[in-house]
Motif scaffolding. Structure first.
Motif, PDB file in Angstrom:
ATOM      1  N   MET A  17      19.088  -5.730  -6.810  1.00  0.00           N
ATOM      2  CA  MET A  17      18.557  -6.885  -7.535  1.00  0.00           C
ATOM      3  C   MET A  17      19.565  -8.019  -7.700  1.00  0.00           C
ATOM      4  N   GLU A  18      20.849  -7.736  -7.714  1.00  0.00           N
ATOM      5  CA  GLU A  18      21.818  -8.826  -7.825  1.00  0.00           C
ATOM      6  C   GLU A  18      21.758  -9.716  -6.591  1.00  0.00           C
ATOM      7  N   SER A  19      21.612  -9.125  -5.417  1.00  0.00           N
ATOM      8  CA  SER A  19      21.468  -9.927  -4.198  1.00  0.00           C
ATOM      9  C   SER A  19      20.155 -10.696  -4.196  1.00  0.00           C
ATOM     10  N   VAL A  20      19.099 -10.055  -4.654  1.00  0.00           N
ATOM     11  CA  VAL A  20      17.804 -10.733  -4.745  1.00  0.00           C
ATOM     12  C   VAL A  20      17.908 -11.893  -5.727  1.00  0.00           C
ATOM     13  N   THR A  21      18.550 -11.655  -6.867  1.00  0.00           N
ATOM     14  CA  THR A  21      18.725 -12.702  -7.874  1.00  0.00           C
ATOM     15  C   THR A  21      19.514 -13.874  -7.303  1.00  0.00           C
ATOM     16  N   TYR A  22      20.611 -13.573  -6.599  1.00  0.00           N
ATOM     17  CA  TYR A  22      21.408 -14.626  -5.980  1.00  0.00           C
ATOM     18  C   TYR A  22      20.535 -15.476  -5.054  1.00  0.00           C
ATOM     19  N   ALA A  23      19.812 -14.808  -4.146  1.00  0.00           N
ATOM     20  CA  ALA A  23      19.009 -15.526  -3.156  1.00  0.00           C
ATOM     21  C   ALA A  23      17.904 -16.353  -3.819  1.00  0.00           C
ATOM     22  N   VAL A  24      17.207 -15.781  -4.771  1.00  0.00           N
ATOM     23  CA  VAL A  24      16.124 -16.512  -5.449  1.00  0.00           C
ATOM     24  C   VAL A  24      16.698 -17.688  -6.230  1.00  0.00           C
ATOM     25  N   HIS A  25      17.810 -17.464  -6.920  1.00  0.00           N
ATOM     26  CA  HIS A  25      18.410 -18.544  -7.703  1.00  0.00           C
ATOM     27  C   HIS A  25      18.891 -19.672  -6.780  1.00  0.00           C
ATOM     28  N   ARG A  26      19.563 -19.303  -5.711  1.00  0.00           N
ATOM     29  CA  ARG A  26      20.136 -20.309  -4.819  1.00  0.00           C
ATOM     30  C   ARG A  26      19.078 -21.057  -4.015  1.00  0.00           C
ATOM     31  N   TRP A  27      18.157 -20.326  -3.395  1.00  0.00           N
ATOM     32  CA  TRP A  27      17.263 -20.958  -2.422  1.00  0.00           C
ATOM     33  C   TRP A  27      15.848 -21.209  -2.925  1.00  0.00           C
ATOM     34  N   VAL A  28      15.484 -20.645  -4.057  1.00  0.00           N
ATOM     35  CA  VAL A  28      14.166 -20.944  -4.636  1.00  0.00           C
ATOM     36  C   VAL A  28      14.335 -21.818  -5.874  1.00  0.00           C
ATOM     37  N   ILE A  85      14.211  -2.282 -11.092  1.00  0.00           N
ATOM     38  CA  ILE A  85      14.014  -3.730 -11.247  1.00  0.00           C
ATOM     39  C   ILE A  85      13.866  -4.084 -12.729  1.00  0.00           C
ATOM     40  N   THR A  86      13.115  -3.265 -13.457  1.00  0.00           N
ATOM     41  CA  THR A  86      12.938  -3.496 -14.890  1.00  0.00           C
ATOM     42  C   THR A  86      14.269  -3.383 -15.630  1.00  0.00           C
ATOM     43  N   ALA A  87      15.061  -2.362 -15.287  1.00  0.00           N
ATOM     44  CA  ALA A  87      16.372  -2.199 -15.924  1.00  0.00           C
ATOM     45  C   ALA A  87      17.263  -3.411 -15.650  1.00  0.00           C
ATOM     46  N   TYR A  88      17.224  -3.923 -14.423  1.00  0.00           N
ATOM     47  CA  TYR A  88      17.998  -5.126 -14.103  1.00  0.00           C
ATOM     48  C   TYR A  88      17.505  -6.308 -14.942  1.00  0.00           C
ATOM     49  N   GLY A  89      16.200  -6.447 -15.052  1.00  0.00           N
ATOM     50  CA  GLY A  89      15.638  -7.533 -15.860  1.00  0.00           C
ATOM     51  C   GLY A  89      16.086  -7.459 -17.304  1.00  0.00           C
ATOM     52  N   VAL A  90      16.153  -6.256 -17.861  1.00  0.00           N
ATOM     53  CA  VAL A  90      16.623  -6.085 -19.239  1.00  0.00           C
ATOM     54  C   VAL A  90      18.102  -6.466 -19.334  1.00  0.00           C
ATOM     55  N   ALA A  91      18.907  -5.999 -18.369  1.00  0.00           N
ATOM     56  CA  ALA A  91      20.334  -6.353 -18.369  1.00  0.00           C
ATOM     57  C   ALA A  91      20.515  -7.860 -18.255  1.00  0.00           C
ATOM     58  N   TYR A  92      19.742  -8.491 -17.398  1.00  0.00           N
ATOM     59  CA  TYR A  92      19.814  -9.941 -17.220  1.00  0.00           C
ATOM     60  C   TYR A  92      19.427 -10.658 -18.514  1.00  0.00           C
ATOM     61  N   GLY A 129      26.268 -25.412  -8.642  1.00  0.00           N
ATOM     62  CA  GLY A 129      26.677 -24.714  -7.431  1.00  0.00           C
ATOM     63  C   GLY A 129      27.032 -23.282  -7.754  1.00  0.00           C
ATOM     64  N   GLU A 130      27.915 -22.684  -6.952  1.00  0.00           N
ATOM     65  CA  GLU A 130      28.332 -21.305  -7.196  1.00  0.00           C
ATOM     66  C   GLU A 130      28.900 -21.174  -8.603  1.00  0.00           C
ATOM     67  N   PRO A 131      28.750 -20.035  -9.207  1.00  0.00           N
ATOM     68  CA  PRO A 131      28.106 -18.818  -8.737  1.00  0.00           C
ATOM     69  C   PRO A 131      26.609 -18.807  -9.054  1.00  0.00           C
ATOM     70  N   TYR A 132      25.807 -18.352  -8.102  1.00  0.00           N
ATOM     71  CA  TYR A 132      24.363 -18.230  -8.311  1.00  0.00           C
ATOM     72  C   TYR A 132      23.996 -16.842  -8.817  1.00  0.00           C
ATOM     73  N   GLY A 133      24.789 -15.843  -8.488  1.00  0.00           N
ATOM     74  CA  GLY A 133      24.553 -14.502  -9.006  1.00  0.00           C
ATOM     75  C   GLY A 133      24.894 -14.466 -10.482  1.00  0.00           C
ATOM     76  N   PHE A 134      24.589 -13.355 -11.139  1.00  0.00           N
ATOM     77  CA  PHE A 134      24.890 -13.337 -12.559  1.00  0.00           C
ATOM     78  C   PHE A 134      25.675 -12.123 -12.994  1.00  0.00           C
ATOM     79  N   LEU A 135      25.200 -10.940 -12.753  1.00  0.00           N
ATOM     80  CA  LEU A 135      25.940  -9.760 -13.193  1.00  0.00           C
ATOM     81  C   LEU A 135      27.163  -9.527 -12.321  1.00  0.00           C
ATOM     82  N   VAL A 136      27.138 -10.079 -11.091  1.00  0.00           N
ATOM     83  CA  VAL A 136      28.295 -10.066 -10.186  1.00  0.00           C
ATOM     84  C   VAL A 136      28.421 -11.495  -9.659  1.00  0.00           C
ATOM     85  N   PRO A 137      29.084 -12.375 -10.430  1.00  0.00           N
ATOM     86  CA  PRO A 137      29.121 -13.806 -10.046  1.00  0.00           C
ATOM     87  C   PRO A 137      30.069 -14.089  -8.892  1.00  0.00           C
ATOM     88  N   VAL A 138      29.614 -13.778  -7.672  1.00  0.00           N
ATOM     89  CA  VAL A 138      30.402 -14.013  -6.463  1.00  0.00           C
ATOM     90  C   VAL A 138      30.689 -15.513  -6.347  1.00  0.00           C
TER      91      VAL A 138
END
Length: 166
Positions: A17-28, A85-92, A129-138
């Motif tokens: 989910m962190e990769s999905v979050t990054y991609a959705v945040h950055r490109w959507v 996915i739900t656990a990630y959503g709660v953490a987020y 801009g960067e970082p778009y990820g959140f729990l792992v802000p690459v």
């Protein structure tokens, strides 16, 4: 499915989910979804913002995944996927909305790992801009940040809602 398999699949879904979050945040969100997301980069008026429609949509998709995993035996693997996915959503929610933005409730400050995540998010708010990820802000090294190729959000040069009190 064994309990061990369920937990392993849920943990893998959480990690992905962190990769999905990054991609959705950055490109959507910073692309065609900016009409909703721009509200998150500006000072909030009231308790909610248009950006809150994203987790509502994501939640509905997750409920569909969980339902399908329960209702269709051949797709039972979707139940632990939806759980991860739900656990990630709660953490987020806890890290992003409750800790970094101090929305809804005030969590105590001073936890080093959460402070680093909140600092990375403030950098994102200033630069769009960067970082778009959140729990792992690459892309966040604690000092500088790579700029986005896209336009900055008007008003995003201030901290905006990242440190606002409700």
């Amino acid at each position: 499915m064994s309990a061990g398999s369920f937990v392993a699949i849920a943990l893998m879904a959480f990690a992905v989910m962190e990769s999905v979050t990054y991609a959705v945040h950055r490109w959507v969100m910073h692309g065609p979804g900016m009409a909703w997301h721009a509200s998150h980069h500006r000072p909030r008026r009231g308790r909610f913002e248009r950006n809150d429609l994203f987790p509502v949509c994501f939640g509905m998709l997750t409920v569909a995944v969980l339902f399908t995993g329960t209702a269709v035996p051949a797709l039972a693997v979707l139940l632990p996927v939806g759980t991860g996915i739900t656990a990630y959503g709660v953490a987020y929610l806890v890290v992003h909305d409750l800790y970094a933005h101090r929305r809804f409730v005030r969590l105590p400050r001073g936890l080093p790992v959460l402070e680093r995540l909140a600092a990375a998010h403030r950098v994102h708010h200033r630069s769009s801009g960067e970082p778009y990820g959140f729990l792992v802000p690459v892309g966040f090294a604690g000092r500088g940040v790579r700029r986005s190729r896209g336009p900055a959000v008007e008003g995003s040069d201030r901290e905006g809602p990242a440190d606002q009190d409700d």
